[in-house]
Design an enzyme around this catalytic site. Structure first.
Site, PDB file in Angstrom:
ATOM      1  N   SER A  17     -23.158  55.214 -21.901  1.00 30.95           N
ATOM      2  CA  SER A  17     -24.240  54.730 -21.268  1.00 30.95           C
ATOM      3  C   SER A  17     -24.678  55.401 -20.190  1.00 30.95           C
ATOM      4  O   SER A  17     -23.859  55.513 -19.172  1.00 30.95           O
ATOM      5  CB  SER A  17     -24.177  53.169 -20.850  1.00 30.95           C
ATOM      6  OG  SER A  17     -25.153  52.960 -19.976  1.00 30.95           O
ATOM      7  N   HIS A  42     -26.051  56.056 -25.175  1.00 36.49           N
ATOM      8  CA  HIS A  42     -26.756  54.613 -25.154  1.00 36.49           C
ATOM      9  C   HIS A  42     -27.646  54.770 -23.966  1.00 36.49           C
ATOM     10  O   HIS A  42     -27.173  55.204 -22.834  1.00 36.49           O
ATOM     11  CB  HIS A  42     -25.602  53.537 -24.619  1.00 36.49           C
ATOM     12  CG  HIS A  42     -26.269  52.431 -24.781  1.00 36.49           C
ATOM     13  ND1 HIS A  42     -26.450  51.395 -25.999  1.00 36.49           N
ATOM     14  CD2 HIS A  42     -26.335  51.352 -23.637  1.00 36.49           C
ATOM     15  CE1 HIS A  42     -26.855  50.284 -25.612  1.00 36.49           C
ATOM     16  NE2 HIS A  42     -26.837  50.061 -24.289  1.00 36.49           N
ATOM     17  N   ASP A  44     -30.535  52.831 -21.708  1.00 33.47           N
ATOM     18  CA  ASP A  44     -30.669  51.343 -20.977  1.00 33.47           C
ATOM     19  C   ASP A  44     -31.996  51.413 -20.413  1.00 33.47           C
ATOM     20  O   ASP A  44     -32.500  51.826 -19.395  1.00 33.47           O
ATOM     21  CB  ASP A  44     -29.557  50.929 -20.026  1.00 33.47           C
ATOM     22  CG  ASP A  44     -28.307  50.563 -20.755  1.00 33.47           C
ATOM     23  OD1 ASP A  44     -28.459  49.729 -21.626  1.00 33.47           O
ATOM     24  OD2 ASP A  44     -27.315  50.810 -20.505  1.00 33.47           O
ATOM     25  N   MET A  46     -34.856  49.125 -18.632  1.00 33.48           N
ATOM     26  CA  MET A  46     -35.111  47.744 -18.118  1.00 33.48           C
ATOM     27  C   MET A  46     -36.559  47.937 -17.376  1.00 33.48           C
ATOM     28  O   MET A  46     -36.848  48.935 -16.787  1.00 33.48           O
ATOM     29  CB  MET A  46     -34.044  47.554 -17.102  1.00 33.48           C
ATOM     30  CG  MET A  46     -32.520  47.744 -17.387  1.00 33.48           C
ATOM     31  SD  MET A  46     -31.407  47.220 -16.270  1.00 33.48           S
ATOM     32  CE  MET A  46     -29.933  48.045 -17.088  1.00 33.48           C
ATOM     33  N   HIS A  74     -31.447  50.803 -25.767  1.00 34.58           N
ATOM     34  CA  HIS A  74     -31.178  49.513 -25.612  1.00 34.58           C
ATOM     35  C   HIS A  74     -32.425  48.998 -24.832  1.00 34.58           C
ATOM     36  O   HIS A  74     -32.540  49.223 -23.569  1.00 34.58           O
ATOM     37  CB  HIS A  74     -30.054  48.925 -24.873  1.00 34.58           C
ATOM     38  CG  HIS A  74     -29.633  47.696 -24.732  1.00 34.58           C
ATOM     39  ND1 HIS A  74     -28.725  47.416 -23.847  1.00 34.58           N
ATOM     40  CD2 HIS A  74     -30.187  46.504 -24.803  1.00 34.58           C
ATOM     41  CE1 HIS A  74     -28.498  46.256 -23.657  1.00 34.58           C
ATOM     42  NE2 HIS A  74     -29.830  45.427 -24.349  1.00 34.58           N
ATOM     43  N   MET A  76     -34.252  46.317 -22.914  1.00 33.63           N
ATOM     44  CA  MET A  76     -34.215  45.098 -22.015  1.00 33.63           C
ATOM     45  C   MET A  76     -35.453  44.801 -21.295  1.00 33.63           C
ATOM     46  O   MET A  76     -35.673  44.986 -20.200  1.00 33.63           O
ATOM     47  CB  MET A  76     -32.958  45.093 -20.827  1.00 33.63           C
ATOM     48  CG  MET A  76     -31.637  44.934 -21.486  1.00 33.63           C
ATOM     49  SD  MET A  76     -30.289  45.442 -20.534  1.00 33.63           S
ATOM     50  CE  MET A  76     -30.241  47.398 -20.850  1.00 33.63           C
ATOM     51  N   MET A 145     -23.921  41.183 -26.100  1.00 30.13           N
ATOM     52  CA  MET A 145     -23.768  41.626 -24.891  1.00 30.13           C
ATOM     53  C   MET A 145     -22.540  40.747 -24.183  1.00 30.13           C
ATOM     54  O   MET A 145     -22.456  39.596 -24.321  1.00 30.13           O
ATOM     55  CB  MET A 145     -24.877  41.008 -23.769  1.00 30.13           C
ATOM     56  CG  MET A 145     -26.371  41.879 -23.718  1.00 30.13           C
ATOM     57  SD  MET A 145     -26.760  43.437 -23.229  1.00 30.13           S
ATOM     58  CE  MET A 145     -25.429  43.408 -21.801  1.00 30.13           C
ATOM     59  N   ASP A 180     -21.221  45.746 -25.387  1.00 33.50           N
ATOM     60  CA  ASP A 180     -21.907  46.382 -24.401  1.00 33.50           C
ATOM     61  C   ASP A 180     -21.675  45.531 -22.836  1.00 33.50           C
ATOM     62  O   ASP A 180     -22.147  44.321 -22.978  1.00 33.50           O
ATOM     63  CB  ASP A 180     -23.416  46.608 -24.486  1.00 33.50           C
ATOM     64  CG  ASP A 180     -24.291  47.319 -23.652  1.00 33.50           C
ATOM     65  OD1 ASP A 180     -23.521  47.902 -22.729  1.00 33.50           O
ATOM     66  OD2 ASP A 180     -25.329  47.291 -23.529  1.00 33.50           O
TER      67      ASP A 180
HETATM   68  C1  DX5 Z   1     -26.021  46.423 -18.926  1.00 38.16           C
HETATM   69  C2  DX5 Z   1     -26.487  47.620 -19.759  1.00 38.16           C
HETATM   70  C3  DX5 Z   1     -25.140  48.351 -20.263  1.00 38.16           C
HETATM   71  C4  DX5 Z   1     -24.348  49.149 -19.126  1.00 38.16           C
HETATM   72  C5  DX5 Z   1     -22.909  49.006 -19.243  1.00 38.16           C
HETATM   73  O1  DX5 Z   1     -27.193  45.544 -18.868  1.00 38.16           O
HETATM   74  O2  DX5 Z   1     -26.861  47.016 -21.102  1.00 38.16           O
HETATM   75  O3  DX5 Z   1     -25.375  49.322 -21.266  1.00 38.16           O
HETATM   76  O4  DX5 Z   1     -24.883  50.574 -18.744  1.00 38.16           O
HETATM   77  O5  DX5 Z   1     -22.136  49.391 -18.166  1.00 38.16           O
HETATM   78  P1  DX5 Z   1     -20.647  49.253 -17.860  1.00 38.16           P
HETATM   79  O6  DX5 Z   1     -20.011  49.929 -19.112  1.00 38.16           O
HETATM   80  O7  DX5 Z   1     -20.392  50.005 -16.650  1.00 38.16           O
HETATM   81  O8  DX5 Z   1     -20.476  47.866 -18.076  1.00 38.16           O
HETATM   82 ZN    ZN Z   2     -26.865  48.517 -22.715  1.00 38.62          ZN
END
Ligand code: DX5
Ligand code: ZN
Length: 230
Positions: A17, A42, A44, A46, A74, A76, A145, A180
């Site tokens: 990620s 990956h 992320d 947000m 992903h 969010m 999650m 994840d």
């Molecule tokens: C959190 C993200 C994850 C995050 C995971 O909301 O969706 O993808 O990057 O990070 P680690 O592996 O550090 O928990």
């Molecule tokens: Zn993620």
């Protein structure tokens, strides 16, 4: 969707990620993990609404195009169906929407496939697996999650193992089960034993001194878990 999309193979494995990467040298950090064997990256996204932080948008996906790995996005974000086309155009191979983020879930999954991307559905820890059972034919991947979404570096929630087991049983074999959050050398083997096939890891990869080596160590631990009786 055709019977076998090669992106489904790329999606299986350790998915570094970039949230935990050094954005000042994003492309070279990603190239490093791809050279070490990562077949999926990956990303992320947000929006400051669905989760408090704001991270990145389609231009970051575009910056990683052609890096030689499946780009796994992903989302969010609230009402993701409004953004799918922009991310697909930017080069996303997989678009994952949250069950909690839209009343138009089945529509969003259908749109994703129509745009030529693989369709993923994410569930927060408190969300039951019902939406997966209702949309299974429209899905290529379920993202379970294993922390509450929004931040990297959190602790894995142990009840997730049982949820992963139930998700794997509810899905056809071709579908990917992704975990994840809090995935590291201590948790990845048990995730694999429970039936997960794609493993997002942020801090356990980019938070180490040698991200390439970390990917290889995580892959080995996942393989060991997979061959263990569940
Ligand atoms: C959190 C993200 C994850 C995050 C995971 O909301 O969706 O993808 O990057 O990070 P680690 O592996 O550090 O928990
Ligand atoms: Zn993620």
């Amino acid at each position: 969707m055709t019977e076998h999309d090669p992106r489904l193979d790329g999606l299986r494995g350790v998915a570094p990620s970039i949230l935990a990467s050094d954005f000042g040298r994003l492309r070279s950090q990603v190239e490093e993990v791809v050279a070490a064997g990562a077949t999926v990256i990956h990303i992320d996204v947000m929006d400051g609404h669905f989760v408090p932080p704001i991270t990145m948008g389609p231009i970051v996906v575009e910056a990683l195009k052609g890096v030689g790995a499946v780009l796994d996005v992903h989302l969010m974000i609230d009402r993701p169906e409004r953004q799918l086309a922009d991310f697909a155009r930017a080069g996303a191979d997989v678009l994952t929407v949250h069950a909690e983020a839209t009343p138009q879930l089945h529509y969003a999954l259908g749109q994703t496939r129509e745009l030529g991307a693989l369709a993923g559905l994410a569930l927060c820890p408190g969300t039951p697996i019902g939406p997966v059972q209702e949309t299974r034919d429209a899905l290529d991947m379920v993202l379970c999650m294993t922390v509450n979404p929004g931040w990297g570096g959190q602790r894995f929630i142990p009840s997730s193992y049982d949820k992963v087991r139930r998700l794997a049983a509810a899905l056809p074999d071709r579908a990917v089960v992704q975990v994840d959050g809090g995935v590291d050398l201590r948790t990845i083997g048990d995730c694999a034993a429970a039936g997960a096939t794609s493993f997002v890891a942020g801090s356990a990869v980019f938070g180490t001194g040698d991200p390439g080596q970390a990917v290889q160590d995580l892959m080995a631990a996942a393989a060991a878990g997979r061959s263990r009786p569940a």
